[in-house]
Write a protein that holds these residues in place. Structure first.
Motif, PDB file in Angstrom:
ATOM      1  N   SER A   4     -43.398 -22.711 -19.629  1.00 43.01           N
ATOM      2  CA  SER A   4     -44.349 -23.762 -20.000  1.00 43.01           C
ATOM      3  C   SER A   4     -44.608 -24.671 -18.802  1.00 43.01           C
ATOM      4  O   SER A   4     -43.698 -24.981 -18.027  1.00 43.01           O
ATOM      5  N   ILE A   5     -45.852 -25.087 -18.660  1.00 46.62           N
ATOM      6  CA  ILE A   5     -46.181 -25.997 -17.553  1.00 46.62           C
ATOM      7  C   ILE A   5     -46.569 -27.380 -18.063  1.00 46.62           C
ATOM      8  O   ILE A   5     -47.078 -28.203 -17.292  1.00 46.62           O
ATOM      9  N   ASP A   6     -46.294 -27.660 -19.334  1.00 50.62           N
ATOM     10  CA  ASP A   6     -46.716 -28.936 -19.913  1.00 50.62           C
ATOM     11  C   ASP A   6     -46.177 -30.130 -19.125  1.00 50.62           C
ATOM     12  O   ASP A   6     -46.895 -31.112 -18.915  1.00 50.62           O
ATOM     13  N   ILE A   7     -44.916 -30.050 -18.701  1.00 52.30           N
ATOM     14  CA  ILE A   7     -44.317 -31.198 -18.011  1.00 52.30           C
ATOM     15  C   ILE A   7     -44.938 -31.421 -16.631  1.00 52.30           C
ATOM     16  O   ILE A   7     -44.757 -32.488 -16.041  1.00 52.30           O
ATOM     17  N   HIS A   8     -45.667 -30.432 -16.142  1.00 49.80           N
ATOM     18  CA  HIS A   8     -46.237 -30.555 -14.798  1.00 49.80           C
ATOM     19  C   HIS A   8     -47.681 -31.057 -14.798  1.00 49.80           C
ATOM     20  O   HIS A   8     -48.256 -31.245 -13.729  1.00 49.80           O
ATOM     21  N   TYR A   9     -48.255 -31.293 -15.975  1.00 47.47           N
ATOM     22  CA  TYR A   9     -49.669 -31.670 -16.007  1.00 47.47           C
ATOM     23  C   TYR A   9     -49.986 -32.954 -15.255  1.00 47.47           C
ATOM     24  O   TYR A   9     -51.047 -33.056 -14.609  1.00 47.47           O
ATOM     25  N   PRO A  10     -49.139 -33.984 -15.279  1.00 47.42           N
ATOM     26  CA  PRO A  10     -49.475 -35.177 -14.478  1.00 47.42           C
ATOM     27  C   PRO A  10     -49.640 -34.850 -12.990  1.00 47.42           C
ATOM     28  O   PRO A  10     -50.591 -35.327 -12.347  1.00 47.42           O
ATOM     29  N   ALA A  11     -48.733 -34.037 -12.452  1.00 47.74           N
ATOM     30  CA  ALA A  11     -48.853 -33.653 -11.041  1.00 47.74           C
ATOM     31  C   ALA A  11     -50.076 -32.775 -10.818  1.00 47.74           C
ATOM     32  O   ALA A  11     -50.794 -32.930  -9.811  1.00 47.74           O
ATOM     33  N   LEU A  12     -50.345 -31.852 -11.731  1.00 47.78           N
ATOM     34  CA  LEU A  12     -51.504 -30.977 -11.589  1.00 47.78           C
ATOM     35  C   LEU A  12     -52.801 -31.774 -11.642  1.00 47.78           C
ATOM     36  O   LEU A  12     -53.743 -31.505 -10.881  1.00 47.78           O
ATOM     37  N   ASP A  13     -52.858 -32.759 -12.521  1.00 54.50           N
ATOM     38  CA  ASP A  13     -54.044 -33.607 -12.598  1.00 54.50           C
ATOM     39  C   ASP A  13     -54.225 -34.406 -11.305  1.00 54.50           C
ATOM     40  O   ASP A  13     -55.354 -34.588 -10.819  1.00 54.50           O
ATOM     41  N   ALA A  14     -53.119 -34.871 -10.751  1.00 48.35           N
ATOM     42  CA  ALA A  14     -53.200 -35.631  -9.501  1.00 48.35           C
ATOM     43  C   ALA A  14     -53.716 -34.749  -8.369  1.00 48.35           C
ATOM     44  O   ALA A  14     -54.528 -35.183  -7.539  1.00 48.35           O
ATOM     45  N   ALA A  15     -53.262 -33.513  -8.330  1.00 46.58           N
ATOM     46  CA  ALA A  15     -53.728 -32.593  -7.289  1.00 46.58           C
ATOM     47  C   ALA A  15     -55.229 -32.375  -7.392  1.00 46.58           C
ATOM     48  O   ALA A  15     -55.958 -32.410  -6.392  1.00 46.58           O
ATOM     49  N   ALA A  16     -55.711 -32.158  -8.603  1.00 41.37           N
ATOM     50  CA  ALA A  16     -57.132 -31.878  -8.797  1.00 41.37           C
ATOM     51  C   ALA A  16     -58.013 -33.084  -8.466  1.00 41.37           C
ATOM     52  O   ALA A  16     -59.187 -32.919  -8.105  1.00 41.37           O
ATOM     53  N   ALA A  17     -57.451 -34.286  -8.603  1.00 39.05           N
ATOM     54  CA  ALA A  17     -58.247 -35.506  -8.412  1.00 39.05           C
ATOM     55  C   ALA A  17     -58.303 -35.966  -6.961  1.00 39.05           C
ATOM     56  O   ALA A  17     -59.006 -36.937  -6.654  1.00 39.05           O
ATOM     57  N   ALA A  18     -57.597 -35.302  -6.065  1.00 38.13           N
ATOM     58  CA  ALA A  18     -57.564 -35.733  -4.664  1.00 38.13           C
ATOM     59  C   ALA A  18     -58.955 -35.600  -4.025  1.00 38.13           C
ATOM     60  O   ALA A  18     -59.747 -34.746  -4.419  1.00 38.13           O
ATOM     61  N   PRO A  19     -59.251 -36.414  -3.017  1.00 38.24           N
ATOM     62  CA  PRO A  19     -60.604 -36.432  -2.409  1.00 38.24           C
ATOM     63  C   PRO A  19     -60.812 -35.293  -1.415  1.00 38.24           C
ATOM     64  O   PRO A  19     -61.194 -35.509  -0.259  1.00 38.24           O
ATOM     65  N   MET A  20     -60.601 -34.084  -1.866  1.00 37.92           N
ATOM     66  CA  MET A  20     -60.631 -32.933  -0.962  1.00 37.92           C
ATOM     67  C   MET A  20     -62.013 -32.662  -0.394  1.00 37.92           C
ATOM     68  O   MET A  20     -62.157 -32.383   0.813  1.00 37.92           O
ATOM     69  N   LEU A  21     -63.041 -32.704  -1.216  1.00 37.82           N
ATOM     70  CA  LEU A  21     -64.371 -32.362  -0.730  1.00 37.82           C
ATOM     71  C   LEU A  21     -64.829 -33.350   0.336  1.00 37.82           C
ATOM     72  O   LEU A  21     -65.420 -32.946   1.357  1.00 37.82           O
ATOM     73  N   ALA A  22     -64.543 -34.608   0.145  1.00 33.49           N
ATOM     74  CA  ALA A  22     -64.910 -35.604   1.154  1.00 33.49           C
ATOM     75  C   ALA A  22     -64.197 -35.323   2.473  1.00 33.49           C
ATOM     76  O   ALA A  22     -64.790 -35.472   3.559  1.00 33.49           O
ATOM     77  N   GLN A  23     -62.937 -34.929   2.388  1.00 33.40           N
ATOM     78  CA  GLN A  23     -62.197 -34.603   3.605  1.00 33.40           C
ATOM     79  C   GLN A  23     -62.795 -33.379   4.294  1.00 33.40           C
ATOM     80  O   GLN A  23     -62.966 -33.361   5.525  1.00 33.40           O
ATOM     81  N   VAL A  24     -63.128 -32.356   3.522  1.00 32.25           N
ATOM     82  CA  VAL A  24     -63.720 -31.150   4.109  1.00 32.25           C
ATOM     83  C   VAL A  24     -65.024 -31.502   4.819  1.00 32.25           C
ATOM     84  O   VAL A  24     -65.294 -31.029   5.933  1.00 32.25           O
ATOM     85  N   ARG A  25     -65.825 -32.312   4.201  1.00 30.30           N
ATOM     86  CA  ARG A  25     -67.101 -32.701   4.818  1.00 30.30           C
ATOM     87  C   ARG A  25     -66.852 -33.433   6.142  1.00 30.30           C
ATOM     88  O   ARG A  25     -67.523 -33.167   7.151  1.00 30.30           O
TER      89      ARG A  25
END
Length: 404
Positions: A4-25
């Motif tokens: 189960s990955i339920d306990i990891h959802y806060p970290a997974l959500d944080a990863a997805a919310a990072a400003p990656m596209l802005a950095q790539v640009r």
């Protein structure tokens, strides 16, 4: 152990919310071709600032000095850009290595210097967006998410982002080997092998050679018999190498430099050749082949031959430890609802060198995209949060397990 990955959802959500596209640009608008030392210095500074958000030591390490054979056959000294090196929790029970590269294949005078949004922003076209500034951005997002998890304290890691991967990492190979020492596993952020996210599995090795042939000049009309034609000798060597290709050993004679006026027997030629052995035993065969052919050509053409270069990328078969790491990554992708698999690749990267240190590595953890090394290079934007979550989950599960 539960999957189960339920306990990891806060970290997974944080990863997805990072400003990656802005950095790539931002990063992709910096020309950081492998030989653009000024651009690489700018890129290294930007990355040092970005990775300073992690709780560890961030250092820009000088590259080892190198050398190259010029078109005249002279060996010239060569400098490379500095490499980013980050160390976090070196005493933690689980130690990982994460690697990437800041250099691209586009020199400062290349016309491909701009970004273009495609399909309403779903795809980004630009230099290095997939290979691999997108990979660096999602690596950083995953590490920041790891730091936000209670399990983060169990993971120590080193990050190496080098400046010369696209030219076989001559100035950073020693740093990578040093950082790989004692690591449980490694993740490298080359773009996925295919746009659907497929990982690269086994890889061949790669060796690049500049073979310098020295003959004797003479007048092409009056006394050609007194000359020793270096171009002919180099061409003979190229043909024999090409004919020696076989299963497990690809050979590509790529270029011959040399020659001069039509009325002069040329006394200097440089053959550039790449060899790709599938397995360590194939590399041994390739080494013997070069030695034997060089001796034969030198004797038959009465020329002197010097071989410069070597096998900078060892073959990377998938051993038992690597198979377990691939299984963990692929199982993690399935848990996230994005199943992937792996397949053998003809390309090479720093993953080859890491595997040669005895550390299992998955080396295509980066973004989904395609057409790399061309003006059509593109990044699938939704893959940034996808792959950041995948890396985060893999690291958290390694923290839980403590082993492979």
């Amino acid at each position: 152990m539960s999957t189960s990955i339920d306990i990891h959802y806060p970290a997974l959500d944080a990863a997805a919310a990072a400003p990656m596209l802005a950095q790539v640009r931002q990063w992709s608008l910096v020309n950081s071709g492998s030989r653009n030392l000024d651009g690489l210095a700018v890129m290294a500074g930007l990355l040092a600032d970005a990775f300073a958000a992690l709780p560890g030591e961030v250092v820009l390490r000088d590259a080892a000095p190198g050398e190259a054979v010029d078109a005249a056959g002279n060996v010239q000294p060569l400098d490379y850009g500095r490499n980013l090196h980050v160390r976090v929790r070196p005493d933690a029970p689980v130690q990982l290595l994460l690697t990437g590269h800041m250099d691209t294949v586009y020199p400062p005078d290349h016309p491909f210097q701009t970004l273009t949004d495609i399909d309403g922003g779903a795809v980004l076209n630009g230099p290095g967006v997939a290979d691999m500034k997108g990979g660096i951005a999602l690596m950083l997002a995953a590490l920041a998410a790891l730091e936000a998890s209670p399990l983060g304290a169990r993971i120590g890691y080193e990050v190496v982002i080098n400046s010369d991967e696209e030219i076989a990492s001559p100035g950073s190979a020693a740093l990578i080997a040093e950082a790989a020492r004692g690591k449980l596993a490694a993740l490298t952020y080359e773009p996925s092998s295919l746009p659907d996210g497929t990982l690269a599995g086994a890889r061949p090795g790669s060796g690049n050679f500049s073979i310098i042939v020295t003959g004797r000049s003479a007048h092409a009309g009056r006394n050609p018999e007194d000359g020793r034609n270096a171009i002919v000798a180099a061409s003979d060597l190229a043909l024999r190498l090409s004919r020696a290709r076989r299963a497990g050993l690809a050979i590509n004679p790529a270029r011959i430099d040399g020659g001069g006026p039509n009325n002069v027997v040329p006394d200097r030629a440089i053959l550039r050749v790449n060899l790709r052995p599938a397995l360590p035993e194939d590399e041994a065969v390739a080494r013997r082949l070069i030695d034997d052919l060089v001796k034969a050509i030198a004797a038959e053409h009465d020329v002197a031959i010097h071989v410069h270069g070597g096998f900078g990328r060892p073959p990377k078969p998938i051993d038992e430890k690597a198979a377990r790491l691939f299984a963990l990554v692929e199982e993690s992708a399935a848990l996230l609802g994005r199943p992937i698999t792996h397949k053998a690749s003809g390309g090479v990267c720093d993953g080859n060198n890491i595997a040669a240190c005895g550390v299992p590595v998955v080396d295509t953890m980066g973004a989904r995209g395609g057409a790399i090394h061309s003006p059509d290079e593109y990044l699938i934007v939704e893959s940034l949060p996808e792959r950041a979550q995948l890396s985060t989950l893999v690291m958290l599960r390694l923290a839980e397990r403590g082993s492979l």
